[in-house]
Design a protein around this motif. Structure first.
Motif, short mmCIF file in Angstrom:
data_model
loop_
_atom_site.label_atom_id
_atom_site.label_comp_id
_atom_site.label_asym_id
_atom_site.label_seq_id
_atom_site.Cartn_x
_atom_site.Cartn_y
_atom_site.Cartn_z
N TRP A 159 0.81 -1.48 0.05
CA TRP A 159 0.03 -0.08 0.04
C TRP A 159 0.77 1.44 -0.08
CZ3 TRP A 159 1.73 2.52 4.27
CH2 TRP A 159 2.12 1.81 5.30
N ASN A 160 2.29 1.35 0.27
CA ASN A 160 2.78 2.45 0.75
C ASN A 160 3.20 3.03 -0.81
OD1 ASN A 160 4.67 0.43 0.00
ND2 ASN A 160 6.20 1.23 1.21
N PHE A 161 3.54 2.45 -1.87
CA PHE A 161 3.68 3.30 -2.97
C PHE A 161 2.74 2.50 -4.26
CE2 PHE A 161 7.50 4.44 -0.82
CZ PHE A 161 7.71 5.37 -1.02
N PRO A 162 1.56 2.73 -4.13
CA PRO A 162 0.59 1.78 -4.72
C PRO A 162 0.67 1.87 -6.08
CG PRO A 162 -0.52 3.84 -3.78
CD PRO A 162 0.81 3.86 -3.27
N LEU A 163 1.07 3.15 -6.81
CA LEU A 163 1.52 3.10 -8.17
C LEU A 163 2.92 2.21 -8.45
CD1 LEU A 163 0.73 3.76 -11.12
CD2 LEU A 163 1.94 5.78 -10.75
N ALA A 164 3.72 2.94 -7.87
CA ALA A 164 5.20 2.65 -8.24
C ALA A 164 5.49 1.02 -7.92
CB ALA A 164 6.34 3.28 -7.41
N MET A 165 4.97 0.52 -6.91
CA MET A 165 5.16 -0.95 -6.96
C MET A 165 4.53 -1.80 -7.76
SD MET A 165 7.22 -0.77 -4.23
CE MET A 165 7.67 0.70 -5.17
N ALA A 166 3.45 -1.20 -8.29
CA ALA A 166 2.71 -1.98 -9.38
C ALA A 166 3.62 -1.80 -10.78
CB ALA A 166 1.26 -1.40 -9.60
N THR A 167 3.94 -0.67 -11.12
CA THR A 167 4.76 -0.53 -12.50
C THR A 167 5.88 -1.12 -12.48
OG1 THR A 167 5.18 1.71 -11.79
CG2 THR A 167 3.42 1.62 -13.14
N ARG A 168 6.52 -1.12 -11.10
CA ARG A 168 7.80 -1.73 -11.13
C ARG A 168 7.69 -3.26 -11.62
NH1 ARG A 168 11.19 -0.20 -5.99
NH2 ARG A 168 10.54 -2.13 -4.83
N LYS A 169 6.54 -3.97 -11.45
CA LYS A 169 6.43 -5.24 -11.88
C LYS A 169 5.52 -5.56 -13.07
CE LYS A 169 5.88 -6.26 -6.66
NZ LYS A 169 7.31 -6.86 -6.50
N VAL A 170 4.73 -4.53 -13.18
CA VAL A 170 3.82 -5.08 -14.42
C VAL A 170 4.58 -4.30 -15.75
CG1 VAL A 170 1.91 -4.27 -15.93
CG2 VAL A 170 1.74 -4.66 -13.36
N GLY A 171 5.51 -3.46 -15.45
CA GLY A 171 6.21 -3.03 -16.76
C GLY A 171 7.12 -4.06 -17.20
N PRO A 172 8.13 -4.69 -16.42
CA PRO A 172 9.06 -5.70 -16.96
C PRO A 172 8.56 -7.13 -17.43
CG PRO A 172 9.38 -5.48 -14.57
CD PRO A 172 8.39 -4.25 -14.99
N ALA A 173 7.29 -7.10 -16.56
CA ALA A 173 6.52 -8.40 -17.02
C ALA A 173 6.06 -8.43 -18.41
CB ALA A 173 5.49 -8.73 -16.13
N LEU A 174 5.43 -7.25 -18.53
CA LEU A 174 4.97 -7.19 -19.95
C LEU A 174 5.89 -6.79 -21.16
CD1 LEU A 174 1.78 -4.69 -19.47
CD2 LEU A 174 2.07 -7.23 -19.39
N ALA A 175 7.12 -6.25 -20.81
CA ALA A 175 7.91 -5.95 -21.61
C ALA A 175 8.67 -7.38 -22.03
CB ALA A 175 9.00 -5.02 -21.07
N ALA A 176 8.72 -8.44 -21.18
CA ALA A 176 9.29 -9.65 -21.43
C ALA A 176 8.37 -10.46 -22.27
CB ALA A 176 9.66 -10.34 -19.91
N GLY A 177 7.03 -10.25 -22.41
CA GLY A 177 6.23 -10.93 -22.68
C GLY A 177 5.25 -11.96 -21.98
N CYS A 178 5.22 -11.49 -20.57
CA CYS A 178 4.61 -12.43 -19.69
C CYS A 178 3.27 -11.61 -19.60
CB CYS A 178 5.41 -12.34 -18.44
SG CYS A 178 6.77 -13.03 -18.18
N THR A 179 2.33 -12.50 -18.90
CA THR A 179 0.81 -11.69 -18.50
C THR A 179 0.85 -12.17 -16.90
OG1 THR A 179 0.19 -14.11 -18.72
CG2 THR A 179 -0.14 -12.85 -20.63
N VAL A 180 -0.01 -10.98 -16.59
CA VAL A 180 0.14 -10.79 -15.19
C VAL A 180 -1.39 -10.90 -14.54
CG1 VAL A 180 0.51 -8.85 -13.23
CG2 VAL A 180 1.90 -9.08 -15.60
N VAL A 181 -1.14 -11.41 -13.22
CA VAL A 181 -2.45 -11.03 -12.53
C VAL A 181 -1.84 -10.32 -11.26
CG1 VAL A 181 -4.13 -12.25 -10.71
CG2 VAL A 181 -3.54 -13.41 -12.85
N LEU A 182 -2.45 -9.12 -11.02
CA LEU A 182 -2.05 -8.12 -10.05
C LEU A 182 -3.21 -8.04 -9.01
CD1 LEU A 182 -0.38 -5.55 -9.38
CD2 LEU A 182 -2.02 -4.20 -10.93
N LYS A 183 -2.49 -8.22 -7.76
CA LYS A 183 -3.11 -8.47 -6.42
C LYS A 183 -2.64 -7.23 -5.60
CE LYS A 183 -3.05 -9.17 -2.69
NZ LYS A 183 -3.19 -8.24 -1.58
#
Length: 486
Positions: A159-183
């Protein structure tokens, strides 16, 4: 100065549903999202259960082959569009972050700039995924290595960085070609919903990113962690929860990235520039009201400068303006909830009982919401819980050392190893001390280390893997070796 956006305008149109396979879905159950500055409910969020989480994984699995086969340049352009959309809506999103998390607007805007940059950075990295071709030492075989996406990812964010902690994971995952379930964390799901809506607008195909906010994280994620279709778990949060997740992941030998707790030492040597050191100390301690794994936890100060440092820090922290994060003049916002305030009260009371002395603060602030006054404590005894536990709040314990060797020993006397801060004008000392610190990151004469272009992560019980920098995309790629006979 940017004009603030009122709460009603900021929240108008923010989705409060699940997002699975390209569709926003309501649920029979919801959970409240609270403004920590007032304690009032600002939204009711759809509450995902185990079946919803499994449906999200199914969608991610189904979309996986198509997304992995998508040209890197196409993936890059989608991430770049998402970056532009986040930045164009920064004022509104900053208000949303300040409402549900509590941080001051200025810090919310800074988080947006930081968090959005992960999308831009990894949009550039997606087209630079490479392999290797070489001749075997014996000469009769050619060695070829290929990189490919690891597969569906479960990303659990704090909860402490609700945007940055998500983009820090979703960004590289999508760039690598992975799909994501975000909780996302239950305290801050609105920011995650905003991000997912931006990704949808940017052109992310259905099923590639799925959102499952929930009030029951363990119950919702358990069947996903047990599902053989999941190939990667990435988590940011406490070491305690990280240990439990690693245990679950071990049963299926899941790839994991763990960014866990910290107990950052802030070392002040006798030759340090006091004014710059105090500025760095305020930044390292008070960013996010101290609610950061990178926050300075233990101020270890040479005995010759400790009184001047402690007095200066107390003056600066005592002068900070406390209030709701949505008020433009606020410099210190609320803690996330009542439990956090109670934890501050416990730590300070124990330290004072042990002989510590407060120079400023040491108590709750205000009549509503979850506020605690910035606090500086001196004469903190070595065995104090303040020096052992991750504080995660606006409390600065100051202790002393007499030599460089003692400073390093005290700094390393913890099971954590995320980040350390070193303030000195002596280059040899800076290098010698930095080489001995058992941390994954070091801030030398600066109170902030986070940068999307740098590898973020720790050692010991502070985690596994790295996020950001060229290393960040490696966490989402497998290496395949092909031996070619001639």
């Amino acid at each position: 100065m940017t004009q603030p956006i009122d709460a009603a305008a900021a929240l108008d149109g923010i989705r409060t549903d699940l997002y699975i396979d390209g569709h926003w879905r309501s649920t029979a159950r919801t959970f409240p999202v609270e403004d920590p500055a007032s304690g009032e409910t600002i939204a009711e969020m759809a509450d995902a259960g185990p079946a919803d989480a499994v449906a999200a994984l199914a969608a991610a699995t189904g979309a996986g082959p198509g997304w992995a086969a998508t040209e890197p340049r196409v993936r890059a352009e989608i991430l770049r569009r998402a970056f532009d959309l986040l930045m164009s809506g920064a004022d509104r999103l900053a208000t949303v972050i300040s409402l549900e998390m509590g941080k001051p607007l200025a810090e919310s805007r800074a988080e947006i700039a930081y968090g959005a940059e992960f999308l831009r950075w990894f949009s550039e990295e997606s087209v630079r995924i490479s392999g290797r071709y070489s001749v075997a030492p014996t000469g009769g075989t050619r060695l070829l290595t290929m990189r490919r996406p690891v597969g569906p990812v479960l990303a659990i964010t704090p909860w402490n960085f609700p945007l940055a902690m998500a983009t820090r994971k979703v960004g590289p995952a999508l760039a690598a070609g992975c799909t994501v379930v975000l909780k996302p964390a239950a305290q801050t799901p609105l920011t995650a919903a905003y991000l997912v809506a931006v990704l949808e607008e940017a052109g992310v195909p259905p099923g590639v990113v799925n959102l499952i906010p929930t009030s029951g994280s363990a119950a919702a994620t358990a069947p996903v962690l047990d599902d053989p279709r999941l190939r990667k778990l990435t988590f940011t949060g406490s070491t305690e929860v990280g240990r439990a997740l690693l245990g679950q992941a071990a049963t299926r030998v899941l790839r994991t990235s763990m960014e866990l707790g910290g107990n950052a030492p802030f070392l002040v040597f006798p030759d340090a520039d006091l004014e710059k050191t105090l500025d760095g100390a305020v930044l390292a301690k008070m960013r996010n009201t101290g609610q950061a794994c990178t926050a300075a936890n233990r101020f270890l100060v040479h005995e010759s400068v400790a009184p001047a440092f402690a007095d200066g820090l107390a003056r600066q922290l005592g002068a900070l303006r406390i209030g709701p994060g949505t008020e433009p003049a606020t410099q210190v916002g609320p803690l996330i909830d009542g439990k956090a305030v109670a934890a501050m009260e416990r730590l300070v009371a124990q330290a004072i009982d042990d002989g510590a002395r407060p120079l400023t603060g040491g108590e709750r602030w205000g009549r509503q919401g979850h506020f605690y006054a910035p606090t500086v404590l001196v004469d903190v005894p070595p065995g104090s819980a303040l020096l052992r536990e991750e504080i995660f709040g606006p409390i600065a314990p100051v202790t002393t050392f007499a030599s460089d060797e003692e400073a390093v020993r005290l700094a390393n006397d913890t099971s954590y190893g995320l980040v350390g801060y070193v303030f000195t004008r002596d280059l040899s000392r800076a290098i010698n001390v930095s080489e001995q610190l058992e941390t994954g990151m070091i801030g030398l004469n600066q109170g902030i280390v986070s940068n999307p272009a740098a590898p973020f992560g720790g050692v010991k019980e502070s985690g596994l893997g790295r996020e950001g920098g060229p290393e960040g995309i490696d966490e989402y790629l497998e290496t395949t070796y092909l031996g070619i006979a001639l």
